[in-house]
Scaffold this active site. Sequence first.
Site, short mmCIF file in Angstrom:
data_model
loop_
_atom_site.label_atom_id
_atom_site.label_comp_id
_atom_site.label_asym_id
_atom_site.label_seq_id
_atom_site.Cartn_x
_atom_site.Cartn_y
_atom_site.Cartn_z
N ARG A 146 -24.47 63.77 -48.46
CA ARG A 146 -24.92 63.42 -47.12
C ARG A 146 -26.02 62.36 -47.14
O ARG A 146 -26.19 61.61 -46.18
CB ARG A 146 -25.36 64.68 -46.36
CG ARG A 146 -24.15 65.53 -45.93
CD ARG A 146 -24.56 66.88 -45.38
NE ARG A 146 -25.31 67.69 -46.32
CZ ARG A 146 -24.75 68.49 -47.23
NH1 ARG A 146 -23.45 68.60 -47.33
NH2 ARG A 146 -25.50 69.19 -48.05
N GLU A 196 -30.90 75.43 -56.06
CA GLU A 196 -31.26 76.80 -55.72
C GLU A 196 -30.19 77.80 -56.13
O GLU A 196 -30.44 78.98 -56.25
CB GLU A 196 -31.58 76.95 -54.22
CG GLU A 196 -30.47 76.62 -53.28
CD GLU A 196 -30.41 75.15 -52.85
OE1 GLU A 196 -29.93 74.90 -51.74
OE2 GLU A 196 -30.79 74.26 -53.62
#
Length: 183
Positions: free
Chosen positions: A68, A105
């Site tokens: 993105r 993460e």
Amino acid sequence: MLTHKYATAREALLDKIRYVQDFPEEGVLFEDLTPVLADPDAFHIVVDELAAACQELGADMIGGLDARGFLLGSAVAYKLGLGVLAIRKKGKLPPPVYTEEYSLEYGSAALEIPKNGADLRGKKIVLVDDVLATGGTLVGARKLIESAGGEVAGNVVVIEVDGLGGRDKLDDRPLVVIGAEKE
């Protein structure tokens, strides 16, 4: 002059972000920016605010992070009349490349930039991405830029995931989060 229904990027984000629980894995709340990018008014104000931040940081070039960050970084670079460096996921570019592994993460990955074709020496590059979480992607991108002789002048993101410590890993480089509440 065009008029838009959003006065700020924060307002557009609050209206348009879609939240998806347990994606891409259990316990993760995914903040989907697809509706933001698809709405012309929201996209416009987000790009305007990203561009203003990049200009203030003195960008010579924009580094857009896969995937993105490509969309956002390209729009910002176009608006500012600058070039854009696509910072790709490992295996997407032909050799020779600079490669840097980093932690996410929910796993690990690697980024690459070409060794040939874009002279980064002495250039101030502002990194643009959608989300700052653990900071691994931005740190990996910074190391790639430095390997090629460039300097990361700052990091500009749309939103930040609280509690994951990403901003602490950015080595005191400027960070602008356009979706954050203004102080």
